[in-house]
Scaffold this active site. Structure first.
Site, short mmCIF file in Angstrom:
data_model
loop_
_atom_site.label_atom_id
_atom_site.label_comp_id
_atom_site.label_asym_id
_atom_site.label_seq_id
_atom_site.Cartn_x
_atom_site.Cartn_y
_atom_site.Cartn_z
N THR A 161 0.85 -1.19 0.00
CA THR A 161 0.00 0.00 0.00
C THR A 161 0.89 1.23 0.00
O THR A 161 1.62 1.48 0.97
CB THR A 161 -0.91 0.01 1.24
OG1 THR A 161 -1.69 -1.18 1.26
CG2 THR A 161 -1.83 1.22 1.23
N LYS B 169 -7.22 0.73 -3.29
CA LYS B 169 -6.81 0.16 -2.01
C LYS B 169 -6.98 1.18 -0.89
O LYS B 169 -7.50 0.86 0.20
CB LYS B 169 -5.36 -0.30 -2.08
CG LYS B 169 -4.77 -0.75 -0.74
CD LYS B 169 -5.55 -1.90 -0.12
CE LYS B 169 -5.08 -2.21 1.30
NZ LYS B 169 -3.80 -2.90 1.36
N LYS C 28 -1.99 5.23 8.92
CA LYS C 28 -1.11 5.56 7.80
C LYS C 28 -1.88 5.56 6.48
O LYS C 28 -1.74 6.47 5.66
CB LYS C 28 0.04 4.55 7.75
CG LYS C 28 1.07 4.78 6.65
CD LYS C 28 0.83 3.92 5.43
CE LYS C 28 1.03 2.45 5.69
NZ LYS C 28 0.90 1.63 4.44
#
Length: 291
Positions: free
Chosen positions: A93, A169, A239
């Site tokens: 990611t 994502k 994050k």
């Protein structure tokens, strides 16, 4: 097919193991080399440097974040080390800005690049039941498909621009965090009226919210057990939402629910819960409600 695999963490380890078990010729590398030993015992070869992985038919990177990926690429000239027909599949990611930059850097070097982030936790990775969102040149995706098919249950092609996969994502993870936070708040509200969390969670996950986003986190909320090594660490959710909000702001897209969810994550991290499973948001909600 020869596979180079860089990044042997909570997700990378079971993904690489599935490739080994499927009979692929797998070469692995990790900055902390001892993490490669179980895979070597299973049949992989441990590389002395990332560049040794880069000449495989498919190079897979599964590193923690933008900085870790950039460090490996630059320190070891990984793109330059790729063979002419190697396809680099980045399954981590990363930010949309990094996604665009990576595509440009590979294109300038005449190398193939595919973004293929995964949807799922380590337990699904171990079971090869991840969903893989893949974007990049169609022929590059097809070259990598045999390997991807052994890592996940389904590959979802989403266009020839790699950034699309990373946007999907990040958007998915913002929805996941919001779903877990809403379940945590609802559980605290019902608890304030004398309803056992387990009773409430069984009702909702057996009826209108019987889906992975809720089913995966309800058991930990019921048991108040948030130290699942197979879980999704709360700080990683923070994050990912930071990356999603940055991408949204770049396109002037408001995301007020995600911004609020990010504040809940900050509250949980301030309480020392950053390395616990995302379901620990239930404790944050209980503290807030004093139940």
């Amino acid at each position: 097919m020869r596979i180079g695999f860089i990044g042997i963490g909570a997700m990378g380890n079971p993904m690489a193991k599935n490739l080994i078990d499927a009979g692929f010729d797998v070469t692995v590398w990790n900055r902390s080399g001892e993490k490669c030993q179980p895979l070597v015992a299973a049949g992989a070869r441990q590389a002395d440097s990332p560049a040794e992985c880069a000449t495989a038919d498919v190079l897979i990177t599964m590193l923690a974040d933008d900085a870790a990926l950039d460090a490996v690429l630059r320190e070891h000239d990984l793109i330059g080390a790729m063979a002419a027909k190697t396809v680099h599949v980045n399954m981590a990611t990363v930010s949309t800005a990094t996604a665009v930059e990576l595509a440009q850097r590979h294109a300038s070097a005449g190398k193939a690049y595919v973004a293929a982030p995964v949807l799922g936790r380590p337990d699904l990775a171990a079971a090869a039941k991840l969903n893989i969102v893949a974007a990049g040149p169609a022929d590059a995706i097809e070259q990598a498909r045999p390997a991807l098919g052994r890592i996940g249950a389904k590959v979802w092609p989403c266009g020839d621009e790699p950034v699309r996969a990373n946007a999907i994502k990040l958007a998915t993870n913002t929805m996941l965090v919001s779903a877990v936070e809403s379940m945590a708040e609802a559980t605290a509200m019902t608890a304030a009226h004398g309803i056992e969390p387990g009773d409430f969670l069984e009702i909702i996950t057996s009826s209108i919210f019987s889906c992975p986003a809720y089913l995966g986190y309800a058991p930990a909320m019921e048991k108040r057990d948030y130290d699942n090594p197979q879980g999704f660490k709360l700080r990683l959710g923070a994050k990912d939402i930071d990356l999603a909000l940055t991408a949204a702001h770049a396109g002037n897209v408001p995301m007020p629910m995600s911004a609020t969810a990010r504040e809940r994550l900050a509250e949980a991290m301030a309480a020392g819960d950053g390395d616990k499973d995302l379901s620990v948001l239930a404790e944050t909600a209980r503290r807030r409600a004093n139940v």
